[in-house]
Design an enzyme around this catalytic site. Structure first.
Site, PDB file in Angstrom:
ATOM      1  N   ASP A  27       0.859  -1.192   0.000  1.00  0.00           N
ATOM      2  CA  ASP A  27       0.000   0.000   0.000  1.00  0.00           C
ATOM      3  C   ASP A  27       0.893   1.239   0.000  1.00  0.00           C
ATOM      4  OD1 ASP A  27      -2.424   1.370   0.192  1.00  0.00           O
ATOM      5  OD2 ASP A  27      -2.390   1.372   2.390  1.00  0.00           O
ATOM      6  N   HIS A  28       0.612   2.190  -0.880  1.00  0.00           N
ATOM      7  CA  HIS A  28       1.347   3.461  -0.958  1.00  0.00           C
ATOM      8  C   HIS A  28       2.859   3.310  -1.113  1.00  0.00           C
ATOM      9  CE1 HIS A  28      -2.133   6.024  -0.281  1.00  0.00           C
ATOM     10  NE2 HIS A  28      -2.516   5.175   0.649  1.00  0.00           N
ATOM     11  N   ALA A  76     -11.185   5.099   3.136  1.00  0.00           N
ATOM     12  CA  ALA A  76     -12.600   4.705   3.164  1.00  0.00           C
ATOM     13  C   ALA A  76     -13.073   4.140   4.506  1.00  0.00           C
ATOM     14  CB  ALA A  76     -12.872   3.709   2.042  1.00  0.00           C
ATOM     15  N   HIS A 117      -7.227  10.185   4.387  1.00  0.00           N
ATOM     16  CA  HIS A 117      -6.725   9.177   5.316  1.00  0.00           C
ATOM     17  C   HIS A 117      -6.909   9.612   6.776  1.00  0.00           C
ATOM     18  CE1 HIS A 117      -4.190   7.982   1.718  1.00  0.00           C
ATOM     19  NE2 HIS A 117      -4.797   6.856   2.047  1.00  0.00           N
ATOM     20  N   GLY A 118      -7.076   8.645   7.660  1.00  0.00           N
ATOM     21  CA  GLY A 118      -7.109   8.949   9.087  1.00  0.00           C
ATOM     22  C   GLY A 118      -8.506   9.062   9.665  1.00  0.00           C
ATOM     23  N   ASN A 164     -10.258   0.700   0.566  1.00  0.00           N
ATOM     24  CA  ASN A 164      -9.158   0.576   1.531  1.00  0.00           C
ATOM     25  C   ASN A 164      -9.561   0.990   2.938  1.00  0.00           C
ATOM     26  OD1 ASN A 164      -7.555  -0.070  -0.634  1.00  0.00           O
ATOM     27  ND2 ASN A 164      -6.012   1.486  -0.225  1.00  0.00           N
ATOM     28  N   ILE A 165      -9.251   0.120   3.880  1.00  0.00           N
ATOM     29  CA  ILE A 165      -9.616   0.396   5.275  1.00  0.00           C
ATOM     30  C   ILE A 165      -8.433   0.114   6.199  1.00  0.00           C
ATOM     31  CG2 ILE A 165     -11.145  -0.330   7.179  1.00  0.00           C
ATOM     32  CD1 ILE A 165     -13.139  -1.044   4.737  1.00  0.00           C
ATOM     33  N   ASP A 204       2.389   5.067  -5.456  1.00  0.00           N
ATOM     34  CA  ASP A 204       1.678   6.309  -5.179  1.00  0.00           C
ATOM     35  C   ASP A 204       2.541   7.485  -5.632  1.00  0.00           C
ATOM     36  OD1 ASP A 204       0.454   8.533  -4.235  1.00  0.00           O
ATOM     37  OD2 ASP A 204       0.163   7.812  -2.196  1.00  0.00           O
ATOM     38  N   GLU A 223      -2.099   5.979  -8.758  1.00  0.00           N
ATOM     39  CA  GLU A 223      -2.988   7.006  -8.184  1.00  0.00           C
ATOM     40  C   GLU A 223      -2.884   8.328  -8.935  1.00  0.00           C
ATOM     41  OE1 GLU A 223      -3.182   7.328  -3.885  1.00  0.00           O
ATOM     42  OE2 GLU A 223      -3.532   9.489  -4.006  1.00  0.00           O
TER      43      GLU A 223
HETATM   44  P1  13P Z   1      -8.375   5.054   6.142  1.00  0.00           P
HETATM   45  O1  13P Z   1      -7.464   5.969   6.885  1.00  0.00           O
HETATM   46  O2  13P Z   1      -9.677   5.723   5.839  1.00  0.00           O
HETATM   47  O3  13P Z   1      -8.558   3.740   6.773  1.00  0.00           O
HETATM   48  O4  13P Z   1      -7.681   4.803   4.709  1.00  0.00           O
HETATM   49  C1  13P Z   1      -7.002   3.617   4.435  1.00  0.00           C
HETATM   50  C2  13P Z   1      -6.193   3.673   3.196  1.00  0.00           C
HETATM   51  O5  13P Z   1      -6.481   4.380   2.245  1.00  0.00           O
HETATM   52  C3  13P Z   1      -5.033   2.802   3.128  1.00  0.00           C
HETATM   53  O6  13P Z   1      -4.310   2.969   1.965  1.00  0.00           O
HETATM   54 ZN    ZN Z   2      -4.514   4.978   1.162  1.00  0.00          ZN
END
Ligand code: 13P
Ligand code: ZN
Length: 326
Positions: free
Chosen positions: A93-94, A227, A189-190, A268-269, A115, A145
């Site tokens: 991720d990222h 998300a 995010h967050g 993504n969560i 990313d 992205e």
């Molecule tokens: P959240 O901070 O909303 O959980 O986002 C997660 C995310 O995008 C991970 O790449």
């Molecule tokens: Zn993310």
């Protein structure tokens, strides 16, 4: 060097094809420890959902890369042991560079995200393209992205978001050859996604941008980051047991469901899982002041994560019961 196929992972191609066809989103759940991984596998296994297990670059460093490979393999074997027949992808991720994406592919990841959203458009294209070339020779999927998603995730930090420009998406996807595209439509995010006083004031996501992107790309996988829905239930537990999370708001579940109907096939969560862990551990410590066995407090958090994942897969993402179609 090891291929993800030897570890038993799937890439995301088949998952996304089916998700787009059947209008659901595959969950991308982030993890940085054993109990989160177990919670993800059990939660998705019990709901018969495909899953993308996401490890960021700082989590990779936190866990250790050899450990990630074997914990990843452990996810596949644990699912087999428990009789779950679900496809599992291991995803970076990222990812912030070609070198990192390459090293994760060599480590056994079946999917990587580059990313480059903070870079100039042409530079984002050039690096994404280079990663796609390396990845596709090994049958690994690449997420890219366009647009900037605000907030903090891992090493990525952006104070403002820039919505994805729909006029760029066809050119970007054609020139990079990426397999899926993360777009910015108002999530961040967050735990503090919207600067509002109360939940009723949360604005709608930019569904017009999503629809425009969808119209231009056709049945191409679109990814929604940021998300988490930051459930009130867990925020309240954190606050009731000595924490302080004020004015934290996430993306309403109704909006996430709507996004899956407009071509978002990966959601993504990360924050919600962190929130569950913090809430349950805070609660456990205050209610059991004489206990000190990590299996107890981490176990209670893991159990709650399983419940949350089952609920999300069924009620929000629509991925529950879909594994057999892939
Ligand atoms: P959240 O901070 O909303 O959980 O986002 C997660 C995310 O995008 C991970 O790449
Ligand atoms: Zn993310």
């Amino acid at each position: 060097m090891v291929s993800y196929k030897e570890l038993g992972f799937s890439n995301t191609k088949g998952m996304f094809e089916v998700a787009l066809e059947r209008k659901f989103a595959v969950p991308g759940y982030n993890a940085s420890n054993l109990e989160q991984l177990q919670g993800i596998i059990i939660g998705c296994g019990e709901s018969d959902s495909p899953v993308i297990v996401q490890i960021t670059q700082t989590s990779l460093k936190y866990i250790n890369k050899s450990m990630v490979r074997y914990m990843g393999k452990g996810c596949v074997e644990m699912a087999n042991d428990l009789g779950y027949n679900i496809p599992i992808a291991l995803h970076l991720d990222h990812g912030g560079s070609f070198e990192l994406c390459k090293s994760c592919i060599d480590l056994g990841y079946s999917s990587v995200m580059f990313d480059g959203s903070h870079l100039e458009y042409e530079e984002n294209i050039n690096i994404t393209k280079k990663i796609v070339l390396y990845a596709h020779e090994r049958d690994v999927s690449v997420e890219a992205e366009l647009g900037v998603i605000a907030g903090i995730e891992d090493h990525m930090k952006a104070s403002d978001h820039y919505y994805t420009n729909p006029e760029q998406v066809e050119d970007f996807v054609n020139r990079t050859g990426c397999d899926s595209l993360a777009i910015a439509i108002g999530t961040s995010h967050g735990a503090y996604k919207f600067k509002v006083e109360k939940a009723e004031d949360i604005p709608d996501l930019k569904f017009d941008i999503l629809q425009d992107v969808r119209r231009r790309l056709g049945k191409f996988p679109i990814v929604l980051h940021g998300a988490s829905s930051v459930p009130r239930k867990y925020v309240d537990i954190v606050n009731a047991y000595g924490g302080s999370l004020q004015k934290s708001f996430g993306v309403p579940e109704t909006q996430l469901r709507k996004a899956t109907q407009y071509g978002v096939c990966k959601i993504n969560i990360a924050t919600d899982s962190r929130l569950v862990f913090t809430a349950m551990i805070r609660k456990y410590f205050q209610e059991n002041i004489d206990q000190f066995d990590p299996r107890k407090y981490l176990g209670s958090a893991r159990q709650e994560l399983i419940e949350m994942i089952k609920m999300k897969n069924k009620e929000v993402l629509g991925s529950a019961g879909q594994a057999g179609y892939i």
